[in-house]
Scaffold this motif. Structure first.
Motif, PDB file in Angstrom:
ATOM      1  N   VAL A 185       0.858  -1.189   0.000  1.00  0.00           N
ATOM      2  CA  VAL A 185       0.000   0.000   0.000  1.00  0.00           C
ATOM      3  C   VAL A 185       0.895   1.240   0.000  1.00  0.00           C
ATOM      4  O   VAL A 185       1.732   1.394   0.888  1.00  0.00           O
ATOM      5  N   VAL A 186       0.700   2.090  -1.001  1.00  0.00           N
ATOM      6  CA  VAL A 186       1.515   3.319  -1.087  1.00  0.00           C
ATOM      7  C   VAL A 186       0.839   4.424  -0.282  1.00  0.00           C
ATOM      8  O   VAL A 186      -0.361   4.669  -0.421  1.00  0.00           O
ATOM      9  N   ILE A 187       1.631   5.082   0.567  1.00  0.00           N
ATOM     10  CA  ILE A 187       1.130   6.249   1.295  1.00  0.00           C
ATOM     11  C   ILE A 187       1.709   7.481   0.603  1.00  0.00           C
ATOM     12  O   ILE A 187       2.931   7.604   0.455  1.00  0.00           O
ATOM     13  N   THR A 239       8.711  13.907   4.717  1.00  0.00           N
ATOM     14  CA  THR A 239       8.307  13.527   3.363  1.00  0.00           C
ATOM     15  C   THR A 239       9.167  14.283   2.352  1.00  0.00           C
ATOM     16  O   THR A 239       9.543  15.428   2.596  1.00  0.00           O
ATOM     17  N   ALA A 240       9.465  13.615   1.231  1.00  0.00           N
ATOM     18  CA  ALA A 240      10.348  14.256   0.245  1.00  0.00           C
ATOM     19  C   ALA A 240       9.878  14.069  -1.188  1.00  0.00           C
ATOM     20  O   ALA A 240      10.554  14.483  -2.119  1.00  0.00           O
ATOM     21  N   SER A 241       8.724  13.399  -1.384  1.00  0.00           N
ATOM     22  CA  SER A 241       8.184  13.320  -2.753  1.00  0.00           C
ATOM     23  C   SER A 241       6.699  12.990  -2.686  1.00  0.00           C
ATOM     24  O   SER A 241       6.115  12.970  -1.592  1.00  0.00           O
ATOM     25  N   GLY A 242       6.094  12.738  -3.833  1.00  0.00           N
ATOM     26  CA  GLY A 242       4.650  12.503  -3.876  1.00  0.00           C
ATOM     27  C   GLY A 242       4.287  11.160  -3.263  1.00  0.00           C
ATOM     28  O   GLY A 242       3.407  11.041  -2.419  1.00  0.00           O
ATOM     29  N   ARG A 243       4.983  10.113  -3.713  1.00  0.00           N
ATOM     30  CA  ARG A 243       4.802   8.810  -3.068  1.00  0.00           C
ATOM     31  C   ARG A 243       5.831   8.765  -1.941  1.00  0.00           C
ATOM     32  O   ARG A 243       7.032   8.944  -2.167  1.00  0.00           O
ATOM     33  N   VAL A 244       5.382   8.535  -0.720  1.00  0.00           N
ATOM     34  CA  VAL A 244       6.253   8.719   0.456  1.00  0.00           C
ATOM     35  C   VAL A 244       6.716   7.376   1.030  1.00  0.00           C
ATOM     36  O   VAL A 244       7.905   7.179   1.272  1.00  0.00           O
ATOM     37  N   LEU A 245       5.776   6.474   1.263  1.00  0.00           N
ATOM     38  CA  LEU A 245       6.111   5.171   1.864  1.00  0.00           C
ATOM     39  C   LEU A 245       5.327   4.093   1.124  1.00  0.00           C
ATOM     40  O   LEU A 245       4.278   4.375   0.529  1.00  0.00           O
ATOM     41  N   THR A 246       5.824   2.852   1.170  1.00  0.00           N
ATOM     42  CA  THR A 246       5.032   1.710   0.705  1.00  0.00           C
ATOM     43  C   THR A 246       5.042   0.682   1.829  1.00  0.00           C
ATOM     44  O   THR A 246       6.104   0.171   2.189  1.00  0.00           O
TER      45      THR A 246
END
Ligand code: AMP
Ligand code: GLY
Length: 423
Positions: free
Chosen positions: A332-334, A377-384
């Motif tokens: 799941v991408v956060i 956070t450093a981009s659009g997709r942050v964690l998976t």
């Protein structure tokens, strides 16, 4: 041995994580990496990951034994060709083979020439002619920029007005620069999408477990396309018979027909497929592992990843026995609020310490950094958040339980990843 991974997203974090399990890997480098990768590898921040000559210097200077390329851009720049000329070991296809992804016109013309199953299309380099064509064909219709556009160069237009808007965006506003010098206008296919990947040394072709991505930003496949908001593996839609069909009508012919054209494909070949009434059609090729598919799939890998990469390099993949765990995986991408449009960076991330590190649940970082000691956070997709489970329902449950512990302002994730597989 020492291994370098190029890239700095969730896929690269998963690659680094898998490499750290290999007994003969003593040290992993990642360029540029991210804050999560920094816990497992030495992140190289002073070398541009797209400066392929500088990467050669880095590899020579650090005596790195093997380089694995995550994203498509360095492949398109010819990093594999350059490394091979320098006698350095690298995993990925060369520039000509990577054209399957870096030029959609090349890929479509290749498929048409060889009769591979894909939608009908026409290529245009003149705006008025392209506009006349969409007028003639009507909607729904799909407009694609020829070159790389970070996953944003494909617009599925349900109406004529949206098709015209897409054409203007690419050809007049030049939103993707030279990547939009040519556009493909193609028939809109319906059905269900799956991601099908193989690993190949150019002779032996080994299927990787199936997966499904979730391209749209919101639940129930609403909102604009993204790089991918979540994935699961295996994809129940692809049974043994369909897998055989995909291998025999798409994957094997692609690699052998490229070879006939004088192009040897080595590395991972990804086909984005539309399954319509049980028949697969190629929507696009990628010349690398998908992201976030890689995060789900690598959770299931039960073999040494460095052995696989070296056997591809050496041309001995026929002797490699690649094992996969029987469990299912869900990733799941956060994402940051606003993604895939404008979003803010620098939001503090909390709650990761509440997730016990294990082989069952792993939080891969897709775009994070340190701000002093704080993880931000450093981009659009942050964690998976990736998890295993005895079946997809259990893996989904495990992934969402972990995701619920994480917090940052305006964070957003889809609540229906893998729901399609459970219907
Ligand atoms: P990508 O090229 O990965 O950014 O993704 C493009 C997405 O657009 C695919 O995953 C599909 O959802 C969609 N797409 C591309 N080509 C077609 C087509 N011919 N018909 C319907 N949908 C398409
Ligand atoms: N998840 C699709 C891609 O990596 O292009």
């Amino acid at each position: 041995m020492k291994v370098l991974v190029i890239g700095g997203g969730g896929r690269e974090h998963a690659l680094v994580w898998a490499l750290r399990k290999c007994k003969r890997v003593d040290k992993v480098y990642c360029c540029p990496g991210n804050a999560g990768i920094a816990g497992l590898a030495e992140c190289i921040n002073n070398t541009d990951p797209y400066n392929i000559k500088a990467l050669v210097d880095l590899v020579k200077c650090e005596w790195i034994d093997l380089t694995i390329v995550g994203p498509e851009v360095p492949l398109g720049l010819g990093i594999v060709d350059l490394f091979e000329r320098e006698g350095l070991k690298i995993f990925g296809p060369n520039q000509k083979a990577a054209a399957l992804e870096t030029s959609k016109v090349f890929a479509k013309d290749f498929m048409r020439r060889h009769g591979l199953p894909t939608s009908r299309y026409k290529v245009f380099s003149s705006y008025p002619e392209a506009e006349d064509y969409i007028h003639l064909m009507g909607a729904p219709i799909v407009i694609k920029a020829d070159g790389l556009a970070a996953g944003k160069g494909v617009i599925v237009a349900p109406t004529y007005e949206e098709a015209e808007g897409a054409l203007r965006l690419i050809m007049i506003d030049r939103a993707f620069g030279d990547a939009g010098n040519r556009v493909i206008i193609e028939e809109c296919l319906t059905g269900e999408e799956v991601s099908f990947m193989v690993v190949t040394d150019g002779k032996t072709i080994v299927p990787i477990p199936t997966s499904q991505d979730h391209k749209r930003v919101f639940d129930n496949d609403k909102g604009p396309n993204t790089g991918g908001m979540g994935a699961y593996s295996p994809a129940p839609l692809v049974d043994g018979a369909l897998q055989d069909t995909i291998m025999e009508t798409i994957m094997r012919p692609t690699i052998s027909l490229l070879a006939k054209d004088g192009i040897k494909y080595k590395g991972v070949l990804y086909a984005g497929l539309m399954i319509n009434e049980g028949r697969p059609y190629v929507l696009e090729y990628n010349c690398r592992l998908g992201d976030p598919e890689a995060q789900a799939i690598l959770m299931r890998l039960d073999s040494d990843i460095v052995d696989i990469c070296l056997s591809v390099h050496d041309g001995t993949l026929d002797a490699a026995a690649i094992q996969w765990k029987p469990e299912a995986a869900v990733a799941v991408v956060i994402a940051a609020g606003g993604y895939p449009g404008a979003f803010q960076r620098g939001k503090e991330i909390t709650g990761l310490e509440a997730i016990t590190p294990s082989d069952e649940v792993v939080v891969f970082h897709s775009g994070t950094a340190f701000d002093n000691d704080a993880l931000v956070t450093a981009s659009g997709r942050v964690l998976t958040v990736a998890a295993l489970g005895e079946d997809i329902a259990a893996a989904k449950d495990n992934a969402y339980k972990a995701a619920a512990k994480i917090h940052f302002d305006d964070m957003h994730y889809r609540k229906d990843i893998a729901a399609r597989a459970l219907r």
